[in-house]
Motif scaffolding. Structure first.
Motif, mmCIF file in Angstrom:
data_model
loop_
_atom_site.group_PDB
_atom_site.id
_atom_site.type_symbol
_atom_site.label_atom_id
_atom_site.label_comp_id
_atom_site.label_asym_id
_atom_site.label_seq_id
_atom_site.Cartn_x
_atom_site.Cartn_y
_atom_site.Cartn_z
ATOM 1 N N PRO A 445 27.421 13.174 -12.637
ATOM 2 C CA PRO A 445 26.594 12.378 -11.721
ATOM 3 C C PRO A 445 27.287 11.061 -11.385
ATOM 4 O O PRO A 445 27.709 10.336 -12.290
ATOM 5 C CB PRO A 445 25.316 12.142 -12.535
ATOM 6 N N PRO A 446 27.414 10.715 -10.119
ATOM 7 C CA PRO A 446 28.137 9.495 -9.740
ATOM 8 C C PRO A 446 27.243 8.259 -9.771
ATOM 9 O O PRO A 446 26.007 8.344 -9.753
ATOM 10 C CB PRO A 446 28.567 9.797 -8.301
ATOM 11 N N TRP A 447 27.902 7.094 -9.831
ATOM 12 C CA TRP A 447 27.163 5.857 -9.591
ATOM 13 C C TRP A 447 26.491 5.919 -8.219
ATOM 14 O O TRP A 447 27.094 6.392 -7.256
ATOM 15 C CB TRP A 447 28.093 4.648 -9.564
ATOM 16 N N ARG A 448 25.275 5.424 -8.118
ATOM 17 C CA ARG A 448 24.671 5.173 -6.818
ATOM 18 C C ARG A 448 25.116 3.795 -6.365
ATOM 19 O O ARG A 448 24.806 2.794 -7.019
ATOM 20 C CB ARG A 448 23.145 5.220 -6.900
ATOM 21 N N PRO A 449 25.855 3.699 -5.257
ATOM 22 C CA PRO A 449 26.376 2.382 -4.859
ATOM 23 C C PRO A 449 25.288 1.330 -4.703
ATOM 24 O O PRO A 449 25.454 0.185 -5.130
ATOM 25 C CB PRO A 449 27.071 2.664 -3.526
ATOM 26 N N ASP A 450 24.162 1.714 -4.097
ATOM 27 C CA ASP A 450 23.087 0.749 -3.874
ATOM 28 C C ASP A 450 22.448 0.314 -5.184
ATOM 29 O O ASP A 450 22.194 -0.876 -5.419
ATOM 30 C CB ASP A 450 22.039 1.343 -2.933
ATOM 31 N N ALA A 451 22.193 1.260 -6.071
ATOM 32 C CA ALA A 451 21.539 0.938 -7.338
ATOM 33 C C ALA A 451 22.460 0.128 -8.248
ATOM 34 O O ALA A 451 22.008 -0.768 -8.970
ATOM 35 C CB ALA A 451 21.101 2.220 -8.039
ATOM 36 N N LEU A 452 23.756 0.430 -8.215
ATOM 37 C CA LEU A 452 24.707 -0.320 -9.029
ATOM 38 C C LEU A 452 24.752 -1.780 -8.575
ATOM 39 O O LEU A 452 24.807 -2.702 -9.395
ATOM 40 C CB LEU A 452 26.088 0.321 -8.928
ATOM 41 N N ALA A 453 24.708 -2.000 -7.264
ATOM 42 C CA ALA A 453 24.676 -3.370 -6.752
ATOM 43 C C ALA A 453 23.386 -4.075 -7.177
ATOM 44 O O ALA A 453 23.401 -5.244 -7.579
ATOM 45 C CB ALA A 453 24.814 -3.361 -5.232
ATOM 46 N N ARG A 454 22.250 -3.370 -7.097
ATOM 47 C CA ARG A 454 20.982 -3.985 -7.515
ATOM 48 C C ARG A 454 20.991 -4.354 -8.997
ATOM 49 O O ARG A 454 20.322 -5.302 -9.414
ATOM 50 C CB ARG A 454 19.804 -3.039 -7.224
ATOM 51 N N ALA A 455 21.744 -3.610 -9.788
ATOM 52 C CA ALA A 455 21.870 -3.915 -11.211
ATOM 53 C C ALA A 455 22.902 -4.997 -11.474
ATOM 54 O O ALA A 455 23.205 -5.293 -12.642
ATOM 55 C CB ALA A 455 22.237 -2.644 -11.980
ATOM 56 N N TYR A 457 26.025 -4.880 -11.087
ATOM 57 C CA TYR A 457 27.241 -4.260 -11.623
ATOM 58 C C TYR A 457 27.356 -4.426 -13.141
ATOM 59 O O TYR A 457 28.432 -4.199 -13.711
ATOM 60 C CB TYR A 457 28.499 -4.808 -10.935
ATOM 61 N N LEU A 458 26.269 -4.772 -13.806
ATOM 62 C CA LEU A 458 26.348 -4.976 -15.259
ATOM 63 C C LEU A 458 26.687 -3.703 -16.031
ATOM 64 O O LEU A 458 27.474 -3.758 -16.996
ATOM 65 C CB LEU A 458 25.044 -5.587 -15.770
ATOM 66 N N PRO A 459 26.128 -2.523 -15.682
ATOM 67 C CA PRO A 459 26.544 -1.317 -16.426
ATOM 68 C C PRO A 459 28.041 -1.044 -16.308
ATOM 69 O O PRO A 459 28.683 -0.612 -17.275
ATOM 70 C CB PRO A 459 25.709 -0.198 -15.775
ATOM 71 N N TYR A 460 28.586 -1.290 -15.146
ATOM 72 C CA TYR A 460 30.026 -1.100 -14.910
ATOM 73 C C TYR A 460 30.825 -2.119 -15.715
ATOM 74 O O TYR A 460 31.805 -1.779 -16.390
ATOM 75 C CB TYR A 460 30.290 -1.241 -13.416
ATOM 76 N N ARG A 461 30.390 -3.377 -15.690
ATOM 77 C CA ARG A 461 31.085 -4.421 -16.447
ATOM 78 C C ARG A 461 31.071 -4.124 -17.942
ATOM 79 O O ARG A 461 32.096 -4.227 -18.620
ATOM 80 C CB ARG A 461 30.421 -5.769 -16.201
ATOM 81 N N ASP A 462 29.900 -3.758 -18.469
ATOM 82 C CA ASP A 462 29.787 -3.524 -19.905
ATOM 83 C C ASP A 462 30.667 -2.365 -20.347
ATOM 84 O O ASP A 462 31.263 -2.394 -21.435
ATOM 85 C CB ASP A 462 28.331 -3.266 -20.275
ATOM 86 N N MET A 463 30.751 -1.330 -19.517
ATOM 87 C CA MET A 463 31.619 -0.200 -19.826
ATOM 88 C C MET A 463 33.080 -0.657 -19.908
ATOM 89 O O MET A 463 33.801 -0.341 -20.865
ATOM 90 C CB MET A 463 31.466 0.880 -18.768
ATOM 91 N N LEU A 464 33.528 -1.423 -18.906
ATOM 92 C CA LEU A 464 34.910 -1.885 -18.891
ATOM 93 C C LEU A 464 35.204 -2.760 -20.101
ATOM 94 O O LEU A 464 36.259 -2.635 -20.737
ATOM 95 C CB LEU A 464 35.188 -2.668 -17.605
ATOM 96 N N ARG A 465 34.288 -3.647 -20.442
ATOM 97 C CA ARG A 465 34.531 -4.565 -21.558
ATOM 98 C C ARG A 465 34.729 -3.816 -22.867
ATOM 99 O O ARG A 465 35.592 -4.180 -23.679
ATOM 100 C CB ARG A 465 33.368 -5.551 -21.684
ATOM 101 N N THR A 466 33.932 -2.782 -23.088
ATOM 102 C CA THR A 466 34.051 -2.042 -24.342
ATOM 103 C C THR A 466 35.375 -1.294 -24.403
ATOM 104 O O THR A 466 36.055 -1.308 -25.433
ATOM 105 C CB THR A 466 32.864 -1.075 -24.504
ATOM 106 N N VAL A 467 35.768 -0.644 -23.322
ATOM 107 C CA VAL A 467 37.026 0.105 -23.323
ATOM 108 C C VAL A 467 38.218 -0.837 -23.460
ATOM 109 O O VAL A 467 39.235 -0.493 -24.079
ATOM 110 C CB VAL A 467 37.138 0.955 -22.043
ATOM 111 N N LEU A 468 38.111 -2.049 -22.909
ATOM 112 C CA LEU A 468 39.225 -2.994 -22.914
ATOM 113 C C LEU A 468 39.321 -3.827 -24.189
ATOM 114 O O LEU A 468 40.270 -4.606 -24.345
ATOM 115 C CB LEU A 468 39.100 -3.947 -21.714
#
Length: 712
Positions: A445-455, A457-468
């Motif tokens: 299932p892909p990110w919903r561009p609109d919903a990710l913006a409404r959030a 981008y915190l889910p995306y940021r948190d994912m990157l921070r953990t992997v990095l």
């Protein structure tokens, strides 16, 4: 946008354009393709947009125009450092409004007031309310970071994220003027006598230190370590995880957890008994049995988890949980629910809703198991940190290069916890290309561009921070997915999808910001079908691309001269989706696809093309003096790596499988159970297993390393 037709009416095309759904594309064969109207309707539905009839399309178009006026502030603002954009602020017509930005703590905090511009916009009636627009300008000297914009006045308070990202991710000095090289490994496949049937984080530290100290390599690229199912059967593909944020505890080295060393004799015996059935799997030439390995490790980890921790260790564990926040707690809760309801069984309907009363009760009822799953992530984080330290202490300038998968399992932890920002009834994949002529559906299932913006981008940021957290570099699988993704509605063939566009400025900018803060290099896997400007954009932002020798062709279809390779790229001979080079030269990719029924052309045609490709490559190697007449397999493999080393590429990767002469593919795209994907233990050309203990004693590996170091 294509011309409107009876099948693709203008209003449907306008609606698709408003939501970033692309109604046409160019195929790998150069032909122009139109997306089926039914696909557009289904993709729009996954975005929450009703296009089921002409009347519904008109209503949805009106909503698309009015939606920005319904919000006081934009859902999020992502900009490059130095930019000073205008921000529309919507309030009741005639109301005054004040706008300011609070800087994040990492930037030192503080408040910055925004100035209102003298820019009149005609008010608009939305939902029966007269709405006016005031325009403010963001100051150009905001520091990098995650800030918060506030609006206050009679119309009420509002706020949104303001993310200031680097103009460019700067490369380390070594890569600005020189280059680095390293190995690439599927970690689970490289086992030692200490690992329990699958390569683990202890092996990772060992391989990284030895590769740096004995071979002079600068990095070790590994497969994604994302978490799989907590209860078997475990999906073997590291590219189909349950979450991309957290780590698969399958990779834990039980003996390296501090508390293991202080177990009572009885508890130590329990750990040893758990290990006994799987230790012998390290000598098994058959497919890796993740389920057996995880069953044994989970039993042992339960024992270690129950052992007392020192006050300092307990405080460190609690600090880790607090830092990782609700994301970790939600993941651990999902794991605990998976244990409770088992694998392959239907969960109660309420259990699928994280906000349900049943799930809230489970937080208390399963508190001890939630603690356990959080603890596993803490000890995994500790071992990942140890592996990166070992890499650097061994002399690596970059260290561990982690891999970020495209997406997640449709029934996994992220799909459960992040359902608000993921599209449903959709899988992502790729349209047909030269190597997968039926297209690919990765069922994620892909990110919903609109919903990710409404959030924000915190889910995306948190994912990157953990992997990095413990990465010297990160490889982004299918980086084109940060620009557009091929969405495939459930129930239709992979070639009947449509591209959906993403705000690449936001996604790439946030990636650069988080990588800059972590001090990591970013490599984008930019293979496959993409728009020509994308590679230039990534280069401008400081993100390296990917060059694979077999895919680098000139206009005539012959091997591209290495001098014409890109400078900002990770250049390799092969990739994990092809057989190792020895197997490729032996036409294993043709034989395997024929066996599995994946060819869309007669086998003799495909085989003739493969032989022509090999002959052309050998001629090119001979013309440069890299091989003589009738070269051996080892000589050809080394010559191909020397070809890549003749390029200006900043990074050069060498597959461990190539280094030891392995011939079997780790993965055959387009298959599931037909081939043991991601289960093949590392072996040499004769099929003899190669463990960590023997790896750097391999004569073939040493010969290849010598060739590489001569040509650096």
């Amino acid at each position: 946008m294509p011309q409107a037709t009876d099948d693709l009416p203008e209003q449907l095309l306008r609606l698709a354009d408003a939501y970033g759904v692309v109604p046409d594309y160019w195929g790998f064969d150069g032909t122009h393709k139109l997306v089926a109207p039914g696909t557009l309707v289904k993709v729009l539905a996954a975005l929450g947009v009703d296009a089921s009839s002409p009347e519904r399309i008109e209503v949805s178009l009106a909503h698309a125009v009015d939606d920005p006026w319904r919000r006081t502030l934009p859902p999020v603002l992502v900009l490059r450092q130095g930019q000073s954009p205008e921000v529309p602020v919507h309030v009741r017509d005639g109301d005054a409004v004040e706008v300011w930005i609070e800087l994040d703590e990492e930037s030192g905090g503080g408040r910055r007031d925004l100035s209102q511009l003298d820019a009149y916009t005609e008010p608009r009636t939305v939902d029966g309310r007269r709405v006016g627009r005031a325009t403010f300008r963001v100051p150009p000297d905001l520091p990098l970071g995650w800030h918060t914009m506030h609006a206050g006045g009679p119309s009420g308070p509002a706020r949104c994220r303001v993310v200031v990202t680097p103009e460019r991710l700067e490369l380390p000095a070594q890569l600005r003027d020189g280059r680095a090289w390293g190995f690439m490994a599927q970690l689970y496949s490289v086992r030692s006598r200490q690992s329990w049937g699958a390569g683990d984080l202890g092996d990772l530290a060992e391989i990284a230190w030895l590769a740096g100290r004995r071979c002079g390599s600068d990095f070790l690229l590994i497969n994604p370590l994302h978490a799989a199912e907590p209860v078997g059967p475990m999906s073997p593909s590291p590219y189909l995880p349950t979450t991309r944020r957290f780590v698969n505890p399958l990779y834990l080295r039980v003996e390296d957890i501090r508390e293991t060393g202080y177990l009572s004799a009885a508890d130590r015996s329990l750990v040893e008994w758990a290990a006994d059935p799987v230790r012998e799997l390290g000598d098994d030439e058959g497919p890796i049995d993740r389920d057996a390995v995880w069953q044994a490790k989970r039993s042992a980890l339960d024992v270690v988890f129950a052992a007392p921790r020192s006050a300092a260790r307990q405080a460190a564990f609690e600090a880790f949980r607090e830092e990782q926040g609700e994301g970790l707690e939600a993941f651990a809760l999902w794991c605990a629910l998976s244990e409770k309801y088992g694998a392959g069984t239907a969960w109660p309907t309420e259990a699928h809703d994280p906000a349900s009363a049943l799930v809230q009760r489970a937080r208390s009822e399963l508190a001890d198991r939630i603690d356990f799953w959080c603890w596993l992530q803490w000890v995994a984080d500790d071992q990942l940190g140890a592996a990166q330290r070992a890499a650097r202490e061994g002399g690596m300038s970059i260290g561990i290069m982690h891999d970020l998968a495209v997406g997640v399992h449709p029934e996994g932890a992220d799909a459960w916890a992040l359902g608000d920002v993921l599209a449903t009834e959709i899988g992502v994949g790729a349209p047909p290309d030269m190597y997968n002529q039926q297209g690919q559906n990765w069922s994620q299932p892909p990110w919903r561009p609109d919903a990710l913006a409404r959030a924000g981008y915190l889910p995306y940021r948190d994912m990157l921070r953990t992997v990095l957290r413990h990465a010297g570099a990160i490889r982004i699988d299918h980086v084109i997915g940060l620009f557009r993704l091929w969405w495939i509605p459930n129930g239709v063939p992979a070639d009947q999808g449509a591209y959906v566009r993403y705000d690449h400025e936001a996604l790439i900018g946030i990636l650069c910001l988080e990588a800059a803060r972590a001090g990591a290099v970013v490599i984008g896997e930019d293979l496959g079908t993409f728009e020509p400007w994308v590679r230039d954009y990534l280069t401008d932002r400081g993100i390296l691309g990917t060059s694979v020798l077999w895919f680098e062709k000139d206009d005539k279809g012959t091997p591209l001269a290495p001098e014409r390779y890109r400078r900002l790229a990770l250049a390799t001979v092969t990739t994990h989706d092809l057989p190792p080079t020895a197997g490729y030269l032996a036409e294993e990719h043709v034989a395997l696809r024929e066996r599995l029924g994946l060819l869309t052309e007669p086998v003799h045609v495909v085989r003739r093309a493969a032989r022509a490709e090999r002959a052309t490559m050998l001629d090119a190697l001979a013309q440069r003096g890299l091989v003589g007449p009738d070269p051996s397999e080892r000589e050809v493999v080394e010559a191909l790596h020397r070809w890549v080393l003749a390029s200006p590429a900043a990074l050069v990767g060498v597959s461990l499988a190539d280094a030891v002469g392995e011939r079997r593919a780790q993965n055959q795209p387009g298959t599931d159970t037909e081939y043991p994907n991601w289960k093949v233990p590392l072996a040499d050309g004769s099929g003899r297993l190669v463990g960590v203990e023997e790896l750097f004693e391999s004569a073939r590996l040493r010969s290849l390393v010598e060739a590489i170091r001569r040509d650096l």
